[in-house]
Scaffold this active site. Sequence first.
Site, PDB file in Angstrom:
ATOM      1  N   GLU A  94      -9.328  31.798 -51.004  1.00 51.45           N
ATOM      2  CA  GLU A  94      -9.637  31.850 -52.429  1.00 51.45           C
ATOM      3  C   GLU A  94     -10.813  30.944 -52.770  1.00 51.45           C
ATOM      4  O   GLU A  94     -11.036  29.917 -52.130  1.00 51.45           O
ATOM      5  CB  GLU A  94      -8.426  31.429 -53.265  1.00 51.45           C
ATOM      6  CG  GLU A  94      -7.291  32.425 -53.213  1.00 51.45           C
ATOM      7  CD  GLU A  94      -6.137  32.053 -54.147  1.00 51.45           C
ATOM      8  OE1 GLU A  94      -5.181  32.842 -54.215  1.00 51.45           O
ATOM      9  OE2 GLU A  94      -6.191  30.990 -54.808  1.00 51.45           O
ATOM     10  N   CYS A 362      -7.508  22.975 -60.147  1.00 54.29           N
ATOM     11  CA  CYS A 362      -7.336  22.026 -59.047  1.00 54.29           C
ATOM     12  C   CYS A 362      -5.905  22.014 -58.540  1.00 54.29           C
ATOM     13  O   CYS A 362      -4.951  21.895 -59.310  1.00 54.29           O
ATOM     14  CB  CYS A 362      -7.719  20.630 -59.536  1.00 54.29           C
ATOM     15  SG  CYS A 362      -7.587  19.353 -58.285  1.00 54.29           S
TER      16      CYS A 362
END
Length: 371
Positions: A94, A362
Site C-alpha cells: 500500500e 499513519c
Amino acid sequence: MSAACESIRSFSPERLEELMRELGQPKFRAKQVHEWLHLHNASSYDEMTNLPKALREQLSQRFPLQETKILQVRESQDSTKKYLLQLDDGLVVECVGILDGSGNKAQGSQHSFGETEDDQAVEAEDKGGRLTVCCSTQVGCAMKCSFCATGQQGLERNLTADEIVAQVVAVGKDFGMRVGNVVVMGQGEPFQNYDATIDAMRRMNSDAGLDIGARHITVSTSGLCEEIKRFAKEPEQFRLAISLHAAEQSTRNALMPRLSGQNLKKLRTALAYYVEEKGRRITLEYMLLNEHNDTDDDLQHLIAFCEGLNVHVNLLPFNAVDGIDYMPSDHRTVNKWRVALDNAGIPCSVRKSKGSDIAGACGQLKASRFE
C-alpha cells in the site's frame, strides 16, 4: 527475499550509451530510452514507439520492466487516496497520495516536518498546492510496533528501488499531477532496506528522474542507530524523521519491542552525530496514546531527551487499527504537551492525519485487499 535482475532504470546515461553500443545502436537511442524511462515513466517497452521493434524486444528480454499494477483505490473525504499495488511477483503493498491545496504550509498535516533552513522555499511551493506520496519500502514489517497495522503482518520481503519509485509514479499518474513531496513512511522499516531505499530516493531527486528536491524527500526510521550514522554521510539534503513514541526505555520497549537493542542512549548519540555531520534538524514523531505514553513523567522524559538536540517534535494522533486496543490522548493532553514543549524551547507541531477514514493514515497501512 526474492532476487531481482539488474534494473535498466538504475542505468546512468553513460551506462545506457555503453549498452546501445553493445547492441549496435546509435548513441541517440540511449537518450530516447532514458526519456521513456524517467520522463515518461514508461511501464512497457511497447510504449517506446520511436525505438525499433527489434531493439524493444532485445531490451525486454535482457532487462524486463517490473510491472506494478494498481489493484484498488480508496478515496477519503479529504481527497487523500490509498492505493493497493500488485508487484511483479503477485505480492501487494500500500501507498498513499495526500493532496494539500490549502495554500498554507502543511504544518500539522501528514507531511509536516518542521525544518528550519529553507522552510520559506518549501512554503512558497506549497502555496500552489502540492501532492505528497507516502511510499513503502517493504512488504510488511519486522519491527512489530504494537500500535501499527503493518507490524501485525510481519515481513515478507524488501522492495526493490524500482518498486519504491513505481509507487510515486503510479500515484502521480492517477492524480494527473506532479509529485512535489515524498515521505518514506509507509509499510516497512526503510533502514532495514537501506541500499534500495537510498537508491530510490536518489532517483526521485535526480533531475534525470522525478526531479523532486532533496528537501522534499523525508525518510522515517524507528531508530536504527548505525544506519542513522550512515545516513549522516550521504551527500544529499534528504530529511530525517525518527519514530520515537516514548523517551523512557521501558515504555518504548513495550510499544516498540524490536527496538530494545537500540536503546535510547544509543539513539540519542546517533542523532547528535547526525546533527553534527549534517547541520540539519531532525523530526521526532511521537504518537500520543492515552494512559500509555502521555503522562507528566513521559513529557519530562521527552523534554530531557530533546535537550541539546536540534529537533522538531511532531505529535501524532493514534489512528484506529482493528485488533489494537489503544486510544488517542484527549485534546487537553495534546494541548498541554504542545504548550510545555514550546515553553521548553522545543519546536512542536500537532499532526492532523489525513486519510484515516480509509485506513490510509499513519500506522494503518497493511498489505491486503481493501474491504
